[in-house]
Design an enzyme around this catalytic site. Structure first.
Site, PDB file in Angstrom:
ATOM      1  N   LYS A  89     -58.293  38.632  49.708  1.00 28.15           N
ATOM      2  CA  LYS A  89     -58.986  37.772  50.657  1.00 28.15           C
ATOM      3  C   LYS A  89     -59.179  36.403  50.012  1.00 28.15           C
ATOM      4  O   LYS A  89     -59.460  36.305  48.813  1.00 28.15           O
ATOM      5  CB  LYS A  89     -60.335  38.422  50.989  1.00 28.15           C
ATOM      6  CG  LYS A  89     -61.188  37.754  52.042  1.00 28.15           C
ATOM      7  CD  LYS A  89     -62.433  38.608  52.281  1.00 28.15           C
ATOM      8  CE  LYS A  89     -63.340  38.044  53.356  1.00 28.15           C
ATOM      9  NZ  LYS A  89     -64.496  38.951  53.605  1.00 28.15           N
ATOM     10  N   SER A 165     -65.103  40.424  58.205  1.00 30.44           N
ATOM     11  CA  SER A 165     -64.406  39.169  57.967  1.00 30.44           C
ATOM     12  C   SER A 165     -63.154  39.296  57.108  1.00 30.44           C
ATOM     13  O   SER A 165     -62.443  38.307  56.880  1.00 30.44           O
ATOM     14  CB  SER A 165     -65.362  38.179  57.281  1.00 30.44           C
ATOM     15  OG  SER A 165     -65.757  38.659  55.994  1.00 30.44           O
ATOM     16  N   SER A 189     -67.882  43.801  56.366  1.00 34.46           N
ATOM     17  CA  SER A 189     -66.628  43.061  56.416  1.00 34.46           C
ATOM     18  C   SER A 189     -65.433  43.799  55.823  1.00 34.46           C
ATOM     19  O   SER A 189     -64.301  43.356  55.980  1.00 34.46           O
ATOM     20  CB  SER A 189     -66.780  41.707  55.715  1.00 34.46           C
ATOM     21  OG  SER A 189     -67.565  40.849  56.509  1.00 34.46           O
TER      22      SER A 189
END
Length: 460
Positions: A89, A165, A189
């Site tokens: 990420k 996310s 997330s």
């Protein structure tokens, strides 16, 4: 505050105000040190994989950057993760690159001079870094809808959300582009996109995996963790990240219960059936209650808004228009909260920690839904909760948010649903007991009740 900003801020103020008021009225009922130095990067040619990433990423919007040669620090074929490609990420530091945290305003930030600590550990274990992945701006969202870098699409249906996310990492793994990827989990997330994309995701015990070199959000809640389609890969990666080895656990000796109350409402029928089958297979006849689950979710909402706003206070003052509008409005609403609201959250959190410690004296593993429904369509603004339409993107964390303050490990496991849109469950244990989670997950996979399945067009 201009006229285009005011409605969004007011909407978030109304939400936070109600939650803060409820917390004010609440009455309790009767890191490891950083490693020294960086190993030298070794560039690994993987032309077939790179061709696949470049060919498939435009449709998925999973990657923000693809490296033309994979990066590792160990080419020993006997290394624990020898040759496994992975992605991170875009809030994990990668030496020589700018860490954007999903924010266009950070594109001009200086490149970092060293990898995040967990990235160093993985590269030393032989894993090969091939790119960075898309995310909600500053990790504030459950959808991976990013105004600057695009919307990540679910590999099982490109018209649907991947969740967030950490949606880019989840989509990359679900699509079979990489065996594992890293995400972060503050309020869900990792767990939300894992469930919506039909893969495994691990939120480890708070503080167990080092966060040095990971862009922060909410210190009391942030955790880094992996996604994978294989439990073997997930465990191997976790052990490297946490610098720990998990011992075998006898599942038959575990006290297992299903979370009721808050976690037994608003369930997709397929999810309810899956939970019932899981509990029957594990002999989990008992039901447990998470202490003040609704209040815990409120506390997570308020803490996230206030601490996130404080973290970004300078940019909010100097460059508010540079933010994704939805993220900006949530942060501005958090900035306008009184100090008392955070004190009330901290008071509740102290009580909640003790109540959870009491719960772990009577149960070893808890089972709960991970999401209320299958992935919403990208153009779908609402889902139904308690019989009323509510924001889809604000409520996909309905079942993950209440658990953050507990500090405990949670493994998101996909229900076995070939040919159907994914749904997932949460396996929850006391802090430090990831070993129990993996033991239960393996038993469920062996029974055929859980397990990842490849979407159409993904490699097996």
């Amino acid at each position: 505050m201009d006229s285009s900003t005011r409605p969004g801020v007011q909407q978030n103020l109304d939400l936070l105000g109600g939650y803060a008021a409820a917390l004010a009225d609440f009455q309790p009922p009767s890191s490891a040190p950083a490693e020294a130095g960086d190993a030298v990067n070794v560039r690994v040619a993987m032309p077939e994989l790179l061709r696949t990433l470049h060919a498939r990423n435009p449709a998925l919007v999973a990657f923000t950057r693809i490296f033309e040669a994979g990066l590792t620090a160990n080419t020993d074929a006997n290394a624990p993760l020898a040759g496994l490609p992975f992605a991170v990420k875009d809030l994990f530091d990668v030496r020589g690159l700018t860490t954007t945290a999903g924010a266009a305003m950070r594109l001009a930030a200086p490149p970092v001079t060293r990898d995040a600590q967990v990235v160093r550990r993985l590269k030393r274990a032989g894993a090969v870094l091939v790119g960075t992945t898309n995310m909600d701006e500053f990790a504030y969202g459950f959808a991976t809808v990013n105004a600057h870098f695009g919307t990540t699409r679910n590999p099982h249906d490109l018209e649907r959300l991947a969740g967030g996310s950490s949606g880019g990492s989840a989509a990359a793994v679900a699509a079979g582009l990489v065996p594992f990827a890293l995400g972060s989990d503050t309020n869900g997330s990792i767990r939300v996109p894992a469930a919506l994309c039909g893969i495994y995701g691990l939120r480890s015990t708070h503080g167990q995996v080092p966060l040095e070199g990971v862009f922060p959000f909410v210190e009391a809640l942030d955790v880094a963790g992996p996604f994978a389609r294989s439990l073997d890969v997930l465990q191997a990666v976790h052990e490297v990240m946490a610098d720990a080895t998990l011992a075998p656990v006898d599942v038959d000796a575990l006290r297992i219960a299903r979370l009721g109350g808050w976690f037994d409402a608003n369930l997709d029928p397929g999810l309810r059936a899956g939970l019932e089958a899981i509990c029957a297979a594990l002999g989990a006849g008992a039901s447990a209650e998470l202490p003040q689950a609704r209040t815990s979710r409120m506390a997570a909402f308020v803490m996230t808004a206030i601490e996130g706003a404080y973290l970004h206070r300078q940019a909010l003052q100097a460059r508010p228009d540079a933010f994704d509008p939805a993220v900006r409005d949530r942060l501005l609403a958090g900035q306008l909260q009184p100090a008392r609201a955070l004190l009330d959250v901290q008071r509740f959190a102290a009580w909640f920690a003790e109540a959870m410690a009491q719960l772990w004296r009577t149960v070893d593993v808890l089972i709960a839904p991970a999401v209320p429904c299958v992935a919403p369509r990208i153009d779908q603004a609402t889902i139904e909760i308690d019989g009323a339409p509510v924001s889809a993107r604000a409520n996909l964390g309905l079942f993950t948010q209440p658990l953050g303050l507990a500090g405990c490990p949670v493994l998101a496991a996909p229900l076995r649903r070939p040919g159907q849109l994914p749904l997932g469950v949460q396996l929850i244990a006391a802090p430090g007991r990831e070993d129990r989670l993996f033991a239960v997950a393996r038993a469920l996979e062996a029974s055929g009740l859980t397990g990842a399945h490849a979407p159409s067009g993904a490699s097996s």
